[in-house]
Design an enzyme around this catalytic site. Sequence first.
Site, PDB file in Angstrom:
ATOM      1  N   ASP A 132      27.397  55.812  47.994  1.00  7.96           N
ATOM      2  CA  ASP A 132      27.370  55.486  49.413  1.00  7.96           C
ATOM      3  C   ASP A 132      27.629  56.754  50.213  1.00  7.96           C
ATOM      4  O   ASP A 132      28.613  57.453  49.974  1.00  7.96           O
ATOM      5  CB  ASP A 132      28.434  54.425  49.731  1.00  7.96           C
ATOM      6  CG  ASP A 132      28.255  53.844  51.131  1.00  7.96           C
ATOM      7  OD1 ASP A 132      27.103  53.813  51.624  1.00  7.96           O
ATOM      8  OD2 ASP A 132      29.263  53.437  51.723  1.00  7.96           O
ATOM      9  N   HIS A 139      28.447  57.114  63.779  1.00  7.53           N
ATOM     10  CA  HIS A 139      29.463  56.342  63.045  1.00  7.53           C
ATOM     11  C   HIS A 139      30.641  57.227  62.640  1.00  7.53           C
ATOM     12  O   HIS A 139      31.803  56.876  62.866  1.00  7.53           O
ATOM     13  CB  HIS A 139      28.853  55.695  61.802  1.00  7.53           C
ATOM     14  CG  HIS A 139      29.861  55.054  60.898  1.00  7.53           C
ATOM     15  ND1 HIS A 139      30.554  53.905  61.259  1.00  7.53           N
ATOM     16  CD2 HIS A 139      30.333  55.411  59.669  1.00  7.53           C
ATOM     17  CE1 HIS A 139      31.396  53.586  60.271  1.00  7.53           C
ATOM     18  NE2 HIS A 139      31.277  54.480  59.302  1.00  7.53           N
ATOM     19  N   GLU A 205      29.197  46.726  56.933  1.00  7.06           N
ATOM     20  CA  GLU A 205      28.606  48.002  57.325  1.00  7.06           C
ATOM     21  C   GLU A 205      27.098  47.871  57.151  1.00  7.06           C
ATOM     22  O   GLU A 205      26.613  47.589  56.055  1.00  7.06           O
ATOM     23  CB  GLU A 205      29.144  49.159  56.467  1.00  7.06           C
ATOM     24  CG  GLU A 205      30.610  49.475  56.754  1.00  7.06           C
ATOM     25  CD  GLU A 205      31.090  50.788  56.114  1.00  7.06           C
ATOM     26  OE1 GLU A 205      30.420  51.267  55.165  1.00  7.06           O
ATOM     27  OE2 GLU A 205      32.117  51.324  56.568  1.00  7.06           O
ATOM     28  N   GLU A 207      23.647  49.222  56.537  1.00 11.32           N
ATOM     29  CA  GLU A 207      23.113  50.431  55.922  1.00 11.32           C
ATOM     30  C   GLU A 207      21.717  50.147  55.367  1.00 11.32           C
ATOM     31  O   GLU A 207      21.321  48.995  55.196  1.00 11.32           O
ATOM     32  CB  GLU A 207      24.022  50.910  54.778  1.00 11.32           C
ATOM     33  CG  GLU A 207      25.492  51.032  55.201  1.00 11.32           C
ATOM     34  CD  GLU A 207      26.368  51.814  54.222  1.00 11.32           C
ATOM     35  OE1 GLU A 207      25.812  52.456  53.310  1.00 11.32           O
ATOM     36  OE2 GLU A 207      27.596  51.769  54.391  1.00 11.32           O
ATOM     37  N   ASP A 239      27.583  47.128  53.166  1.00 13.82           N
ATOM     38  CA  ASP A 239      28.701  47.732  52.439  1.00 13.82           C
ATOM     39  C   ASP A 239      29.998  47.102  52.954  1.00 13.82           C
ATOM     40  O   ASP A 239      30.690  47.661  53.793  1.00 13.82           O
ATOM     41  CB  ASP A 239      28.687  49.251  52.659  1.00 13.82           C
ATOM     42  CG  ASP A 239      29.841  49.939  51.960  1.00 13.82           C
ATOM     43  OD1 ASP A 239      30.330  49.406  50.949  1.00 13.82           O
ATOM     44  OD2 ASP A 239      30.266  51.010  52.439  1.00 13.82           O
ATOM     45  N   ARG A 243      39.057  46.934  56.000  1.00 14.27           N
ATOM     46  CA  ARG A 243      39.555  48.089  56.762  1.00 14.27           C
ATOM     47  C   ARG A 243      41.049  48.324  56.578  1.00 14.27           C
ATOM     48  O   ARG A 243      41.511  49.470  56.547  1.00 14.27           O
ATOM     49  CB  ARG A 243      39.266  47.909  58.260  1.00 14.27           C
ATOM     50  CG  ARG A 243      37.820  47.786  58.611  1.00 14.27           C
ATOM     51  CD  ARG A 243      37.049  49.039  58.263  1.00 14.27           C
ATOM     52  NE  ARG A 243      35.634  48.877  58.567  1.00 14.27           N
ATOM     53  CZ  ARG A 243      34.692  49.635  58.038  1.00 14.27           C
ATOM     54  NH1 ARG A 243      34.985  50.607  57.181  1.00 14.27           N
ATOM     55  NH2 ARG A 243      33.432  49.432  58.350  1.00 14.27           N
ATOM     56  N   GLN A 246      41.550  49.823  53.247  1.00 15.19           N
ATOM     57  CA  GLN A 246      40.969  51.176  53.250  1.00 15.19           C
ATOM     58  C   GLN A 246      41.909  52.191  53.903  1.00 15.19           C
ATOM     59  O   GLN A 246      42.110  53.291  53.404  1.00 15.19           O
ATOM     60  CB  GLN A 246      39.636  51.132  54.013  1.00 15.19           C
ATOM     61  CG  GLN A 246      38.841  52.435  53.987  1.00 15.19           C
ATOM     62  CD  GLN A 246      37.502  52.293  54.725  1.00 15.19           C
ATOM     63  OE1 GLN A 246      37.183  51.231  55.267  1.00 15.19           O
ATOM     64  NE2 GLN A 246      36.736  53.364  54.760  1.00 15.19           N
ATOM     65  N   LYS A 259      36.277  48.683  49.094  1.00 15.71           N
ATOM     66  CA  LYS A 259      34.822  48.490  49.110  1.00 15.71           C
ATOM     67  C   LYS A 259      34.258  47.985  47.787  1.00 15.71           C
ATOM     68  O   LYS A 259      33.143  47.475  47.744  1.00 15.71           O
ATOM     69  CB  LYS A 259      34.132  49.809  49.478  1.00 15.71           C
ATOM     70  CG  LYS A 259      34.290  50.167  50.958  1.00 15.71           C
ATOM     71  CD  LYS A 259      33.875  51.584  51.241  1.00 15.71           C
ATOM     72  CE  LYS A 259      34.052  51.948  52.693  1.00 15.71           C
ATOM     73  NZ  LYS A 259      32.952  51.467  53.555  1.00 15.71           N
ATOM     74  N   THR A 263      29.215  44.601  47.465  1.00 15.27           N
ATOM     75  CA  THR A 263      28.222  45.244  48.321  1.00 15.27           C
ATOM     76  C   THR A 263      26.992  44.367  48.175  1.00 15.27           C
ATOM     77  O   THR A 263      26.688  43.937  47.058  1.00 15.27           O
ATOM     78  CB  THR A 263      27.892  46.668  47.813  1.00 15.27           C
ATOM     79  OG1 THR A 263      29.100  47.401  47.674  1.00 15.27           O
ATOM     80  CG2 THR A 263      26.958  47.393  48.764  1.00 15.27           C
ATOM     81  N   GLU A 370      33.641  49.300  64.894  1.00 13.07           N
ATOM     82  CA  GLU A 370      33.154  50.013  66.080  1.00 13.07           C
ATOM     83  C   GLU A 370      32.740  49.057  67.195  1.00 13.07           C
ATOM     84  O   GLU A 370      33.018  49.303  68.361  1.00 13.07           O
ATOM     85  CB  GLU A 370      31.954  50.880  65.704  1.00 13.07           C
ATOM     86  CG  GLU A 370      32.249  51.975  64.699  1.00 13.07           C
ATOM     87  CD  GLU A 370      30.973  52.490  64.049  1.00 13.07           C
ATOM     88  OE1 GLU A 370      30.567  51.934  63.014  1.00 13.07           O
ATOM     89  OE2 GLU A 370      30.369  53.427  64.593  1.00 13.07           O
TER      90      GLU A 370
HETATM   91 MN    MN Z   1      29.466  52.511  53.729  1.00 13.55          MN
END
Ligand code: MN
Length: 425
Positions: A132, A139, A205, A207, A239, A243, A246, A259, A263, A370
């Site tokens: 990843d 971002h 996320e 992606e 993904d 948080r 993390q 993570k 996924t 975000e």
């Molecule tokens: Mn990611």
Amino acid sequence: MKTFVVPGDWRSWVPVAPESHFPIQNLPYGIFSTRDGRPARVGVAIGEFILDTGLLHDAGLLDGPDVFSADTLNPLMSLGRGAWTALRQRLAELLRDSEPVLRDDERLRARVLVPMADATLHMPVHIGAFVDFYSSEQHASNVGRMFRDPERPLLPNWKHLPVGYNGRASSVVGSGTDVIRPCGQTVTSNEGPPSFGPSRQLDFELEVGFFTGADNPLGDTVAEDQVDDFVFGLVLVNDWSARDVQRWEYAPLGPFLAKSFATSISPWVVPVDALLPFRVPGPEQDPTPLPHLQTALPWHFDVQLEVAIQTDRATKPQRVCRTNFRHMYWSLAQQLLHQASNGTNVQVGDLYASGTISGPDPDSYGSMLELAWRGERPIAIEETGETRVFIHDGDRVLMSGWAQGAGFRVGFGELCNRVAPARVR
Ligand code: MN
């Protein structure tokens, strides 16, 4: 001819609506099964149908070894670039409105065209390695602004190499699979102490990922003129990220359990050739990357991307993000060149994800972190009056993406997963 682009004015004898993601210009590969008891096998999406390539091969309409009865795309990918191009050209010719072979053979047609509504889609690829990246400047800047230095949000390495980490290939799942809320260590203060329990900040996320379809032995690198040979196709990637887990665990080695629980990827692998007409230049890169990361051709693509959330109480999804794959700073070619630059091996079935794709506008951010700006701007779910800062149990996260052609869309279909409650013992 290395690549094959289906001309924009070709049409199929299979009816395809203008807003369909699967016109003759796309021809993505997937793995499907039906209730007839036959094992999962390779199919190609066209309109609202799946073309059963194994039966086409049996009927003598496709050449080469039978890679089509496999329950992953890996054998097909292993045939290499020359075979991918020839197969793509053959499929497009068979489906073209002027070609009678299949069009006029009613019995064969009825067998090889399976209504998508009657099929189950499976994981398309056996994934050996998952990487990843973190290649959207917006971002990375948003996250740096929130958690580090608002004045200098990017770390000094960021514009010199596509930052990434090796993820967990075995927990990549398909669309439709429930994502179980992970448990982990979280803290209320940066210093700790931690407690253990279900994540309270589960996030998506947005992606785009690419699959490699060629091997490179240890010690070898990849050059720009080989990128076509390595990149088989692209999928949408969610993904999933905890948080709160993390934030506590990531220092100093990066994401781990925040993570690796799941996924998810979209079911159809869109051949890179289908996206070549949508190539666009990337942003100007200043400072100029080192020579091994420079590419002559643009490897950015104009692909519109959307995320929607459907809460348990809602009857329909609500769009929360609209952005574009072209916003990436580092291109997929640069990611591959970088990945291989130390001589590590690239293998058939590796998945390389772009990193969260955020655009310049607040509604173009590719994560809840975000979009709701760390909880300061909750998102209102209009239908039910609920709000969301992160993802709740029972919520569905839907991702979609397509490139807009003249009268057709080359799309990825839909990636949808529901969040299931944590399994607390
Ligand atoms: Mn990611």
